[in-house]
Scaffold this motif. Structure first.
Motif, PDB file in Angstrom:
ATOM      1  N   TRP A  46       1.486   5.546  -8.188  1.00 43.27           N
ATOM      2  CA  TRP A  46       0.193   4.885  -8.151  1.00 43.27           C
ATOM      3  C   TRP A  46       0.311   3.486  -8.745  1.00 43.27           C
ATOM      4  N   THR A  98       9.814   8.181   5.515  1.00 42.77           N
ATOM      5  CA  THR A  98       8.705   8.916   6.129  1.00 42.77           C
ATOM      6  C   THR A  98       8.915   9.014   7.635  1.00 42.77           C
ATOM      7  N   ALA A 106       7.464   5.359   2.270  1.00 46.16           N
ATOM      8  CA  ALA A 106       6.230   5.748   1.593  1.00 46.16           C
ATOM      9  C   ALA A 106       6.388   5.601   0.090  1.00 46.16           C
ATOM     10  N   ARG A 107       5.328   5.095  -0.550  1.00 44.91           N
ATOM     11  CA  ARG A 107       5.320   4.985  -2.005  1.00 44.91           C
ATOM     12  C   ARG A 107       5.024   6.338  -2.627  1.00 44.91           C
ATOM     13  N   GLY A 124       0.811  -1.202   0.000  1.00 38.00           N
ATOM     14  CA  GLY A 124       0.000   0.000   0.000  1.00 38.00           C
ATOM     15  C   GLY A 124       0.845   1.252   0.000  1.00 38.00           C
ATOM     16  N   ARG A 125       0.305   2.329   0.635  1.00 31.86           N
ATOM     17  CA  ARG A 125       1.025   3.602   0.620  1.00 31.86           C
ATOM     18  C   ARG A 125       2.270   3.544   1.481  1.00 31.86           C
ATOM     19  N   LEU A 126       2.208   2.848   2.606  1.00 26.64           N
ATOM     20  CA  LEU A 126       3.365   2.670   3.478  1.00 26.64           C
ATOM     21  C   LEU A 126       3.845   1.224   3.374  1.00 26.64           C
TER      22      LEU A 126
END
Length: 675
Positions: free
Chosen positions: A672, A660, A668-669, A604-606
């Motif tokens: 997308w 992050t 963090a990514r 995911g995002r993290l």
């Protein structure tokens, strides 16, 4: 005292560490700490042998390109020497005898390349005609006495006394240590020396055997003076030298050669009419530097003989430097040599840049060696020797088909008025390296224009394609060449009146419809109907033969599904395609950064770094042929941990992730996709 103590307190002694085992010579450059010595030695030998072959080809090309010009220049010097000793009594002969024969050699603005040309010229004159050749440059002849001194020294091979003061200052040194014979700096001294030199040895035996027409000049060979950079000479110095030489034209068989970089009008600009009238000038034009470069690229890169090739970007950079900076083929060759050295130094798989059988042996040796860095960089050497052999055969077969098809496409498109694919073959070559050329808009435009060619123009182009395909090494292309020859013969037998009549009928029909007075809506409707009619109508025999003749050499005919002009990047053993794989399967043989990239798409995002590391260790362990579940206590060894940190750093440098402050053990990514 305080300063002295402070200086001594600032000195420290460090014991040297144990010296590593190193190899001597230029092979040191190829040995890295991460690989063994034998691998560096192997790549060094391959680099040296590859460069020797390419250098030999380059020298042969340069010799062939300069042969016509140098042969003409040699013939001019021979005729000038003959006219000096065979003078007639007519007025024209007497006028010619009072002039100095001068060859105006226009070489172009590529100044670094002139050195090779003048060296070849001097060697040719020495070997074939005369031992009396003097070559001078403007930077060493800023005054008249310096020019005269340099010419006499290089002709006579001894020191020349410019004035009495110099002789007196030089006398004390030479009489004690190394006495040398010195002569006066004048053309009268040169005339006396020339007479004595030709009397002592009336026949100078050159290194090459001469014909009977050349041997008659050996008793009194001409005296050749070469001005390598005429534009840089002082006009006054040049005028004075010519005026002095014209006074001795009946005693010495003088011949001048002017090296001109700009235009032949330079002679009239630098010399007044009273001086230029003393010269009998004949113009010689060398091959342009752009044609020279095109020939070099053609012989080195547009053939399957050499396995080292440039990518599109590298070739564009070197050609751009040539076109917009110096016009120097020599500097282009230096860039080629540096690129070759960098390739063999930085790429472990450069051992495959040799002949097929040698590449198989080197690949097997490196595959069997433990600790080879190539195993972590590419998946090619993970396969057995049979797979490597199959891939290399496919690659060599691809090159044998690629270049003849490229030349055929260039033949078909180079006669088009707007050159949609480029006038030079190197422009078309770069386009084929970058993308699938048959999917570009330029290719579609070129094919439309080719299908509009008249029968005679098309037959001429197809005959050139037949010549290209007949002498290629590929059996399939030879078969295509035979088919193309049959198509050409059938096309020639077609009745010209029938072909022209059918084309004329269609033009009349279209013109009749187009000339009707109508509004915009009806015009658009009429054009769509004409397009549909052309698409659905039955093709004529000439159109069928024309389409077959165009597509045959490009690999789009006779059931061949894969075009021969496919980019080299789509060939086997390309690890970059791992990033383009959308199947969702992570290959264990992929490079570390590819594995890390695929795994980060599943997050995911993290991204938890520990989970990421464990997933990477599982894939990397499977690549080694071990059971991933056998990892003791879930601990990852230090080597895999270091490889993981390096891959994450590279991914962060590319902008896919960043650190992050929300969670210290997460990243963090920044893109997308994925989850």
């Amino acid at each position: 005292v305080t300063l002295t103590v402070w200086l001594f307190q600032g000195c420290f002694v460090f014991k040297p560490t144990a010296k590593k085992k190193r190899i001597s010579g230029a092979e040191d450059f190829f040995v890295d700490g991460s690989e063994d010595v034998e691998n560096g030695k192997l790549r060094f030998r391959l680099c040296q042998s590859t460069w020797d072959e390419m250098k030999e080809e380059i020298e042969q090309v340069q010799e062939d390109l300069n042969k016509k010009m140098l042969d003409g220049l040699l013939e001019f010097v021979k005729k000038s020497a003959a006219s000096f000793w065979c003078r007639d009594d007519d007025w024209m002969s007497r006028m010619r005898a009072s002039e100095i024969p001068t060859a105006a050699l226009v070489l172009g603005v590529n100044m670094p390349d002139h050195t090779i040309t003048f060296e070849s010229m001097t060697e040719l004159l020495h070997d074939s005609l005369t031992p009396f050749v003097a070559s001078v440059q403007a930077k060493e002849c800023t005054a008249m006495k310096q020019l005269m001194q340099k010419v006499l020294q290089r002709l006579m091979g001894t020191n020349v006394m410019v004035d009495e003061d110099e002789a007196e200052a030089d006398l004390g040194f030479h009489t004690r240590d190394c006495p040398q014979k010195r002569v006066n700096c004048s053309l009268s001294a040169l005339c006396d020396w020339y007479q004595s030199a030709t009397k002592k040895s009336p026949v100078k035996s050159p290194r090459k055997r001469l014909s009977s027409s050349q041997s008659e000049f050996l008793q009194s060979p001409p005296v050749v003076v070469i001005f390598r950079d005429l534009e840089a000479f002082s006009p006054q110095v040049l005028q004075d030298f010519i005026l002095v030489c014209s006074q001795y034209v009946h005693q010495l068989p003088l011949v001048f050669i002017f090296g001109i970089a700009t235009s032949p009008s330079t002679i009239q600009r630098m010399l007044p009419h009273s001086v230029s009238s003393l010269l009998c000038i004949e113009l010689f034009q060398s091959l342009s530097c752009t044609q020279h470069l095109a020939t070099i690229i053609d012989k080195l890169f547009l053939t399957s003989k050499f396995h080292f090739k440039f990518s599109a970007k590298v070739l564009q950079v070197l050609v751009g430097i040539f076109l917009y900076h110096d016009f120097s083929v020599c500097n282009f060759i230096k860039g080629l040599q540096l690129s070759l050295l960098e390739h063999f130094h930085s790429q472990p798989l450069s051992v495959l840049c040799c002949h097929k059988q040698e590449a198989l042996v080197h690949a097997q040796q490196l595959n069997d060696r433990d600790g080879c860095v190539m195993k972590s960089q590419t998946s090619l050497l993970h396969h057995p020797q049979g797979v490597c052999q199959k891939l290399l055969k496919s690659l060599h077969k691809y090159h044998k088909n690629f270049y003849p098809a490229l030349r055929c496409l260039h033949v078909l498109t180079s006669i088009l008025p707007k050159y949609p694919l480029g006038k030079q073959i190197r422009e078309l070559y770069v386009l084929c390296l970058e993308k699938k050329v048959w999917e570009t808009q330029e290719y579609d435009s070129a094919m439309q224009l080719i299908r509009m060619l008249a029968k005679d123009e098309l037959v001429t182009c197809l005959q050139k394609c037949v010549e290209i395909l007949t002498f290629c090494k590929s059996k399939k292309l030879k078969k295509v060449g035979q088919q193309l020859q049959d198509i050409t013969a059938t096309c020639e037998k077609l009745d010209s009146n029938l072909v022209d009549g059918e084309e004329g009928d269609r033009e009349n029909d279209s013109s009749g419809k187009g000339l009707q007075k109508t509004d915009l809506f009806h015009l658009q409707k009429t054009l769509l109907e004409m397009k549909e009619c052309r698409r659905t109508r039955r093709k004529t025999p000439y159109e069928i033969l024309r389409n077959c003749g165009i597509t045959a050499p490009l690999g789009l005919y006779d059931g061949i599904s894969t075009p021969r002009l496919e980019p080299p990047s789509r060939q086997p053993s390309n690890s970059q395609n791992t990033l383009k794989n959308d199947s969702g399967i992570i290959s264990s043989a992929a490079p570390d950064i590819c594995i890390i990239y695929k795994l980060h798409l599943e997050c995911g995002r993290l991204i938890n770094l520990y989970d990421w590391l464990e997933a990477y260790a599982t894939v990397a362990t499977a690549a080694e042929g071990k059971d991933p579940s056998a990892i003791e206590g879930g601990k990852v060894d230090e080597l895999k941990h270091a490889r993981f940190i390096r891959a994450v750093s590279e991914l962060e440098f590319l902008g896919f992730v960043k650190s992050t402050k929300q969670k210290t053990d997460h990243v963090a990514r920044l893109t997308w996709g994925g989850c």
